[in-house]
Design a protein around this motif. Structure first.
Motif, PDB file in Angstrom:
ATOM      1  N   ILE A  82       0.849  -1.741   0.159  1.00  0.00           N
ATOM      2  CA  ILE A  82       0.091  -0.180  -0.027  1.00  0.00           C
ATOM      3  C   ILE A  82       1.234   1.303  -0.259  1.00  0.00           C
ATOM      4  CG2 ILE A  82      -1.940   1.073   1.282  1.00  0.00           C
ATOM      5  CD1 ILE A  82      -2.817  -1.255   2.610  1.00  0.00           C
ATOM      6  N   ASN A  83       0.324   1.808  -0.726  1.00  0.00           N
ATOM      7  CA  ASN A  83       1.632   3.392  -0.721  1.00  0.00           C
ATOM      8  C   ASN A  83       0.542   4.795  -0.371  1.00  0.00           C
ATOM      9  OD1 ASN A  83      -0.563   4.390  -2.606  1.00  0.00           O
ATOM     10  ND2 ASN A  83       1.215   5.422  -4.215  1.00  0.00           N
ATOM     11  N   GLY A  84       1.669   5.908   0.449  1.00  0.00           N
ATOM     12  CA  GLY A  84       1.509   6.559   1.009  1.00  0.00           C
ATOM     13  C   GLY A  84       0.469   7.368  -0.254  1.00  0.00           C
ATOM     14  N   GLY A  85      -0.836   7.853   0.733  1.00  0.00           N
ATOM     15  CA  GLY A  85      -1.619   8.331   0.204  1.00  0.00           C
ATOM     16  C   GLY A  85      -2.811   8.993   0.887  1.00  0.00           C
ATOM     17  N   THR A  86      -3.473   9.717   1.040  1.00  0.00           N
ATOM     18  CA  THR A  86      -5.019   9.522   1.496  1.00  0.00           C
ATOM     19  C   THR A  86      -5.771   8.736   1.677  1.00  0.00           C
ATOM     20  OG1 THR A  86      -5.837  11.729   0.241  1.00  0.00           O
ATOM     21  CG2 THR A  86      -3.990  12.521   1.915  1.00  0.00           C
ATOM     22  N   THR A  87      -6.110   8.685   0.313  1.00  0.00           N
ATOM     23  CA  THR A  87      -7.011   7.766  -0.035  1.00  0.00           C
ATOM     24  C   THR A  87      -7.524   6.098   0.555  1.00  0.00           C
ATOM     25  OG1 THR A  87      -7.868   8.300  -2.121  1.00  0.00           O
ATOM     26  CG2 THR A  87      -8.977   6.588  -1.620  1.00  0.00           C
ATOM     27  N   GLY A 123      -2.938   5.180  -4.543  1.00  0.00           N
ATOM     28  CA  GLY A 123      -3.831   6.439  -4.661  1.00  0.00           C
ATOM     29  C   GLY A 123      -2.639   6.959  -5.801  1.00  0.00           C
ATOM     30  N   VAL A 124      -2.371   8.075  -7.037  1.00  0.00           N
ATOM     31  CA  VAL A 124      -2.053   8.859  -7.794  1.00  0.00           C
ATOM     32  C   VAL A 124      -2.122  10.047  -7.565  1.00  0.00           C
ATOM     33  CG1 VAL A 124      -1.246   6.591  -9.200  1.00  0.00           C
ATOM     34  CG2 VAL A 124      -2.978   7.807  -9.539  1.00  0.00           C
ATOM     35  N   TYR A 125      -1.446  11.275  -7.833  1.00  0.00           N
ATOM     36  CA  TYR A 125      -2.091  12.687  -8.625  1.00  0.00           C
ATOM     37  C   TYR A 125      -3.388  12.134  -9.548  1.00  0.00           C
ATOM     38  CZ  TYR A 125      -1.234  17.814  -9.424  1.00  0.00           C
ATOM     39  OH  TYR A 125      -1.466  19.004  -9.531  1.00  0.00           O
ATOM     40  N   GLY A 126      -2.700  11.304 -10.826  1.00  0.00           N
ATOM     41  CA  GLY A 126      -3.502  11.770 -12.019  1.00  0.00           C
ATOM     42  C   GLY A 126      -3.893  10.485 -12.533  1.00  0.00           C
ATOM     43  N   LEU A 127      -5.040  10.712 -13.617  1.00  0.00           N
ATOM     44  CA  LEU A 127      -4.861   9.296 -14.574  1.00  0.00           C
ATOM     45  C   LEU A 127      -5.811   9.518 -15.633  1.00  0.00           C
ATOM     46  CD1 LEU A 127      -5.614   6.549 -14.365  1.00  0.00           C
ATOM     47  CD2 LEU A 127      -7.931   6.728 -13.482  1.00  0.00           C
ATOM     48  N   SER A 128      -5.504   9.100 -16.891  1.00  0.00           N
ATOM     49  CA  SER A 128      -5.517   9.591 -18.211  1.00  0.00           C
ATOM     50  C   SER A 128      -4.937   8.601 -18.727  1.00  0.00           C
ATOM     51  CB  SER A 128      -4.135  10.696 -18.558  1.00  0.00           C
ATOM     52  OG  SER A 128      -3.571  10.839 -19.276  1.00  0.00           O
ATOM     53  N   LEU A 129      -5.467   8.592 -19.960  1.00  0.00           N
ATOM     54  CA  LEU A 129      -5.355   7.145 -20.931  1.00  0.00           C
ATOM     55  C   LEU A 129      -3.514   7.363 -21.173  1.00  0.00           C
ATOM     56  CD1 LEU A 129      -7.933   7.552 -23.977  1.00  0.00           C
ATOM     57  CD2 LEU A 129      -7.939   6.252 -21.514  1.00  0.00           C
ATOM     58  N   GLN A 186      10.323   7.569  -8.433  1.00  0.00           N
ATOM     59  CA  GLN A 186      11.602   6.384  -8.676  1.00  0.00           C
ATOM     60  C   GLN A 186      10.674   5.321  -7.252  1.00  0.00           C
ATOM     61  OE1 GLN A 186      15.012   8.026  -6.916  1.00  0.00           O
ATOM     62  NE2 GLN A 186      15.944   6.590  -7.074  1.00  0.00           N
ATOM     63  N   ALA A 187      10.393   6.135  -6.354  1.00  0.00           N
ATOM     64  CA  ALA A 187       9.822   4.806  -5.481  1.00  0.00           C
ATOM     65  C   ALA A 187       9.216   4.254  -5.671  1.00  0.00           C
ATOM     66  CB  ALA A 187       9.873   5.848  -3.789  1.00  0.00           C
ATOM     67  N   GLU A 188       7.794   5.155  -6.432  1.00  0.00           N
ATOM     68  CA  GLU A 188       6.842   3.490  -6.588  1.00  0.00           C
ATOM     69  C   GLU A 188       6.935   3.167  -7.644  1.00  0.00           C
ATOM     70  OE1 GLU A 188       3.397   6.603  -7.200  1.00  0.00           O
ATOM     71  OE2 GLU A 188       3.332   7.181  -5.113  1.00  0.00           O
ATOM     72  N   LYS A 189       7.761   3.261  -8.544  1.00  0.00           N
ATOM     73  CA  LYS A 189       8.232   2.246  -9.509  1.00  0.00           C
ATOM     74  C   LYS A 189       9.131   0.806  -8.991  1.00  0.00           C
ATOM     75  CE  LYS A 189       8.342   4.593 -13.997  1.00  0.00           C
ATOM     76  NZ  LYS A 189       9.411   5.321 -14.794  1.00  0.00           N
ATOM     77  N   ARG A 190      10.182   1.488  -8.151  1.00  0.00           N
ATOM     78  CA  ARG A 190       9.973   0.042  -7.668  1.00  0.00           C
ATOM     79  C   ARG A 190       9.277  -0.949  -6.870  1.00  0.00           C
ATOM     80  NH1 ARG A 190      14.254   3.254  -5.778  1.00  0.00           N
ATOM     81  NH2 ARG A 190      13.353   4.550  -3.881  1.00  0.00           N
ATOM     82  N   ILE A 231      -3.679  -2.591  -8.499  1.00  0.00           N
ATOM     83  CA  ILE A 231      -4.978  -1.093  -8.136  1.00  0.00           C
ATOM     84  C   ILE A 231      -5.387  -0.607  -7.747  1.00  0.00           C
ATOM     85  CG2 ILE A 231      -6.972  -2.223  -6.887  1.00  0.00           C
ATOM     86  CD1 ILE A 231      -6.767  -5.010  -6.408  1.00  0.00           C
ATOM     87  N   VAL A 232      -5.681   0.715  -8.631  1.00  0.00           N
ATOM     88  CA  VAL A 232      -5.092   2.011  -7.939  1.00  0.00           C
ATOM     89  C   VAL A 232      -6.683   2.683  -8.039  1.00  0.00           C
ATOM     90  CG1 VAL A 232      -5.017   4.310  -9.380  1.00  0.00           C
ATOM     91  CG2 VAL A 232      -4.131   2.287 -10.445  1.00  0.00           C
ATOM     92  N   LEU A 233      -6.642   3.471  -6.256  1.00  0.00           N
ATOM     93  CA  LEU A 233      -7.536   4.411  -6.014  1.00  0.00           C
ATOM     94  C   LEU A 233      -7.854   5.789  -6.049  1.00  0.00           C
ATOM     95  CD1 LEU A 233      -7.263   1.194  -4.165  1.00  0.00           C
ATOM     96  CD2 LEU A 233      -7.187   3.099  -2.274  1.00  0.00           C
ATOM     97  N   VAL A 234      -8.442   6.441  -6.684  1.00  0.00           N
ATOM     98  CA  VAL A 234      -8.172   7.195  -7.173  1.00  0.00           C
ATOM     99  C   VAL A 234     -10.450   8.029  -7.293  1.00  0.00           C
ATOM    100  CG1 VAL A 234      -6.518   6.979  -8.668  1.00  0.00           C
ATOM    101  CG2 VAL A 234      -9.168   7.001  -9.349  1.00  0.00           C
ATOM    102  N   ASP A 235     -10.603   9.276  -6.780  1.00  0.00           N
ATOM    103  CA  ASP A 235     -11.695   9.397  -6.551  1.00  0.00           C
ATOM    104  C   ASP A 235     -11.523  10.140  -7.755  1.00  0.00           C
ATOM    105  OD1 ASP A 235     -11.415  12.914  -6.455  1.00  0.00           O
ATOM    106  OD2 ASP A 235      -9.957  12.288  -4.660  1.00  0.00           O
TER     107      ASP A 235
END
Length: 284
Positions: free
Chosen positions: A103-108, A176-182, A194-198, A207-211
């Protein structure tokens, strides 16, 4: 009084009084006005005080800057909280006892804590706040990577490739991520990339959690393409066009209805918005 001792005393006086006139300083330091003026000029040149008309003032410290350019955890935790809580609940329901997950760091993702308390999991996370909460409230096994703690963003990041994450495999990663696009998952800071790619490289299922607000956000860095994403969990505010575009790319999309935090039930601050301008064939 020797120069350096007088300088030290002058700075201490300014720290106590914030500002002082030359006359006041001459009395406090038992020095001549000419000496005090020379001291003020010398210390001002060393950027240790601010010269003022007829005296000096304590140097005002600049607001502390943080290395990460991303928004702070504290600022984001209340934003769209109803949507995030529902997303976190569904994500937690996908975790099976005995699994190893990331689980990566993020509010969601942080809101998953409430629903993971009764689980029996091995959890690798770079969120020290999540780790702390789970350690005191659950029997889950918690693993933290080594690195620097970024207090404002609530994450632990290592600049090195050979950190502890390379030795752990997980069936699922929730992020969670900053943004999502095609184009894929977007982040605003190179160190996060760098950290999240590892972390992503150590799991099968991403599994991506995004409002739904994340569909309209853009950033300058692409973390990975949609071909790496297994599932996106979002709220019912996501437009049909955004959902269909993801599904067209082979990504499973789950939408959940917002639910208020228990202590803030019914609060207008957590009202969701469904105003997304995407048509069915629009890019996001």
């Amino acid at each position: 009084m020797i120069n350096h001792k007088r300088h030290k005393r002058l700075l201490k006086l300014l720290n106590e009084h914030q500002h002082a006139s030359v006359q006041e300083l001459t009395e406090w330091l038992s020095a001549s006005a000419a000496t005090v003026r020379r001291d003020i000029g010398w210390l001002a040149a060393k950027n240790q005080l601010t010269r003022t008309r007829g005296g000096a003032a304590k140097l005002q410290q600049k607001k502390r800057q943080f290395t990460l350019s991303s928004e702070t955890f504290q600022n984001n935790i209340q934003n769209r909280a109803a949507e995030k809580r529902a997303i976190a609940r569904h994500a937690s329901s996908m975790c099976n006892d005995g699994e190893t997950i990331i689980i990566n760091g993020g509010t969601t993702t942080y809101m998953m804590v409430e629903f993971l308390v009764e689980k029996q999991l091995k959890i690798l996370t770079n969120s020290f706040l999540m780790a702390e909460r789970l350690l005191v409230s659950s029997d889950n096994e918690i693993i933290l990577p080594g690195g620097k703690v970024y207090r404002e963003q609530n994450v632990i990041l290592s600049p090195f490739d050979n950190d502890i994450t390379q030795h752990h495999y997980a069936a699922k990663m929730f992020m969670g991520v900053y943004g999502l696009s095609l184009l894929g998952l977007m982040e605003a800071d190179p160190l996060l990339i760098q950290a999240e790619k590892r972390l992503i490289s150590q799991t099968d299922e991403l599994i991506v959690l995004v409002d739904s607000s994340k569909f309209a956000r853009r950033a300058g860095l692409i973390l990975c393409g949609l071909n790496r994403v297994s599932c996106v969990i979002t709220d019912t505010g996501a437009s049909d066009g955004a959902v269909q575009a993801l599904e067209h790319e082979g990504v499973k999309v789950v939408t959940v209805a917002p639910e208020p935090l228990e202590q803030d039930s019914g609060s207008a601050d957590f009202e969701s918005s469904s105003e997304f301008p995407l048509a069915a064939n629009d890019r996001f």
